[in-house]
Design a protein around this motif. Sequence first.
Motif, short mmCIF file in Angstrom:
data_model
loop_
_atom_site.label_atom_id
_atom_site.label_comp_id
_atom_site.label_asym_id
_atom_site.label_seq_id
_atom_site.Cartn_x
_atom_site.Cartn_y
_atom_site.Cartn_z
N VAL A 1 0.86 -1.18 0.00
CA VAL A 1 0.00 0.00 0.00
C VAL A 1 0.90 1.23 0.00
O VAL A 1 1.75 1.40 0.89
N VAL A 2 0.74 2.09 -1.01
CA VAL A 2 1.65 3.23 -1.17
C VAL A 2 0.98 4.58 -0.96
O VAL A 2 1.68 5.59 -0.82
N ASP A 3 -0.36 4.62 -0.94
CA ASP A 3 -1.01 5.94 -0.86
C ASP A 3 -2.48 5.77 -0.56
O ASP A 3 -3.05 4.67 -0.69
N HIS A 4 -3.10 6.88 -0.17
CA HIS A 4 -4.56 6.99 -0.08
C HIS A 4 -4.95 8.19 -0.92
O HIS A 4 -4.23 9.19 -0.95
N MET A 5 -6.09 8.11 -1.58
CA MET A 5 -6.45 9.21 -2.48
C MET A 5 -7.96 9.28 -2.67
O MET A 5 -8.67 8.29 -2.45
N PRO A 6 -8.50 10.43 -3.07
CA PRO A 6 -9.93 10.52 -3.41
C PRO A 6 -10.27 9.63 -4.60
O PRO A 6 -9.44 9.48 -5.51
N GLU A 7 -11.44 9.08 -4.58
CA GLU A 7 -11.85 8.15 -5.65
C GLU A 7 -11.85 8.81 -7.02
O GLU A 7 -11.56 8.17 -8.03
N VAL A 8 -12.16 10.11 -7.07
CA VAL A 8 -12.24 10.81 -8.35
C VAL A 8 -10.89 10.85 -9.06
O VAL A 8 -10.82 11.02 -10.29
N GLU A 9 -9.81 10.66 -8.31
CA GLU A 9 -8.47 10.73 -8.90
C GLU A 9 -8.02 9.41 -9.51
O GLU A 9 -6.99 9.37 -10.20
N MET A 10 -8.76 8.33 -9.24
CA MET A 10 -8.26 7.02 -9.64
C MET A 10 -8.18 6.84 -11.16
O MET A 10 -7.15 6.40 -11.69
N LEU A 11 -9.24 7.17 -11.89
CA LEU A 11 -9.22 6.93 -13.34
C LEU A 11 -8.10 7.71 -14.04
O LEU A 11 -7.36 7.12 -14.84
N PRO A 12 -7.91 9.02 -13.75
CA PRO A 12 -6.77 9.71 -14.36
C PRO A 12 -5.42 9.09 -13.99
O PRO A 12 -4.50 9.06 -14.81
N LEU A 13 -5.31 8.59 -12.75
CA LEU A 13 -4.06 7.99 -12.32
C LEU A 13 -3.79 6.69 -13.07
O LEU A 13 -2.64 6.40 -13.44
N LEU A 14 -4.83 5.91 -13.31
CA LEU A 14 -4.65 4.68 -14.08
C LEU A 14 -4.21 5.00 -15.51
O LEU A 14 -3.33 4.32 -16.07
N ALA A 15 -4.80 6.05 -16.09
CA ALA A 15 -4.41 6.45 -17.44
C ALA A 15 -2.95 6.90 -17.48
O ALA A 15 -2.20 6.53 -18.40
#
Length: 484
Positions: A188-202
């Motif tokens: 586990v490397v981080d915690h983040m808002p859910e809205v940030e996940m899709l851009p991060l995957l891209a």
Amino acid sequence: MSCAQKKTVEPKVQAAKTAPNIVYILCDDLGYGDVQVLNPERGKIPTPNIDGLAREGMTFTDAHSGSSVCTPTRYGILTGRYAWRSRLQEGVLAGGAEREPLIDKDRLTVPTLLKKQGYSTAIIGKWHLGFDFVDDSGKAVKLYDGKKALLAPVGSTVPNGPISRGFDSYFGFHHSRVMKTVIQNDKVVDHMPEVEMLPLLAKNTAEYIEEQSKKDAPFFLYLALNSPHSPVVPTAEWKGKSGMGPYADFVMQTDDVVGQVIKALEKNGIANNTLVFFTSDNGCSYPAAKGKQLEEQGHFPSAQFRGSKSDIWEGGHRIPFIVKWPGKVPPNSENDELVCLTSLMATVAEITGAEIPDTAGEDSFNILPLLTDATASTNHDVVVHHSIHGKFSIRKGKWKLELNPGSGGWSNIKDPKARKMGMPEVQLYDMMADEEEQHNVHDKYPELVKELTDELVAVVNKGRSTQGEAQSNDVSIDIYKTDR
């Protein structure tokens, strides 16, 4: 000799440079009708990048996920085996069950097979096939306070996740309820808002493609997006773009991510030697998408098909399936052959020259002939469907038999209510004449009902639907489940 009949997996030191890269893009809860090119009359959400894939590749119009919900479909993609042969007889991994990996450590997976052929293998995105979080002392981390999901602490370890099931690298999250917990490889490397996940995957996908483009060995990338599954969280850039609500905005953002992947392949000069699969794990989640409001605006997420995610009806498991492979797959082609997402293992084995033992890929059919010739056919004439409540259906040719009286899932009419109404315990549909599943003809063809039921029983009991030695299911299987 089909891939399913071969006996051993032979390792290779390094794959030939001509072996294709393989990118498998799996959307989460994207309906068949959410793709504009598949639903031109009743689809109102623009999907220009996915439509572009269709123009450059082959579109399958009768493709099905291995289940009408998430976890079992993902199991089938990566193992070539229906998940109902495992301990998971209904639903998805949740609560305490999500701590135990669904894929047995000794089971052959697609990434393991490709690694033996010299491929680098990576997963970016959603896993949802079970793993545990442990602290420095090896003690399991508490994941729930009642029904409330908790964040696994940064630094927690995932000892039995994707890295232990054939992948060289992993960046993503377990499932939607714990999407804030970001995992890299086995930490586990981080915690983040859910809205940030899709851009991060891209972003991570583009970086991975650039990195791999500089290497000699080919790669397999399993890109399991979090969208447009709930939480429906389009970024500020996409909010309001569709004019039809958050779900439609999120579908548009998902389409944009697909475009980013294709552009990354082109930018790094490897698009012409990359085989791209685009699909979804099941149908649209009607409640999360606010399906009624979408339909009022003229958009039908399941197109002409009945039902949606969770159901045994077509809307639950008939999914977008588009394949692009320049120079191999004819552009702007369409294929109406019956296929299932369990086909990946046998297909990539054929492409790379791998051999699959009888104990693996029990429900995986090689569809390579279909990819290279839109007029070809395969021996994949039977597909078994499975709903969220574990209800079974078998499709053979134009006939579809469902062993339940209602939807088998969340849609009305649900099975308990259908029984109270005295509806027949089985449904039989001619999918050529009645793809909307409106006319149950079971009473007209009792011999066909028996024949298809017997065939389903045989597929279950043999432990495989492909040719080869009979195998064992992990548990006993009830194909009727009349208590649900």
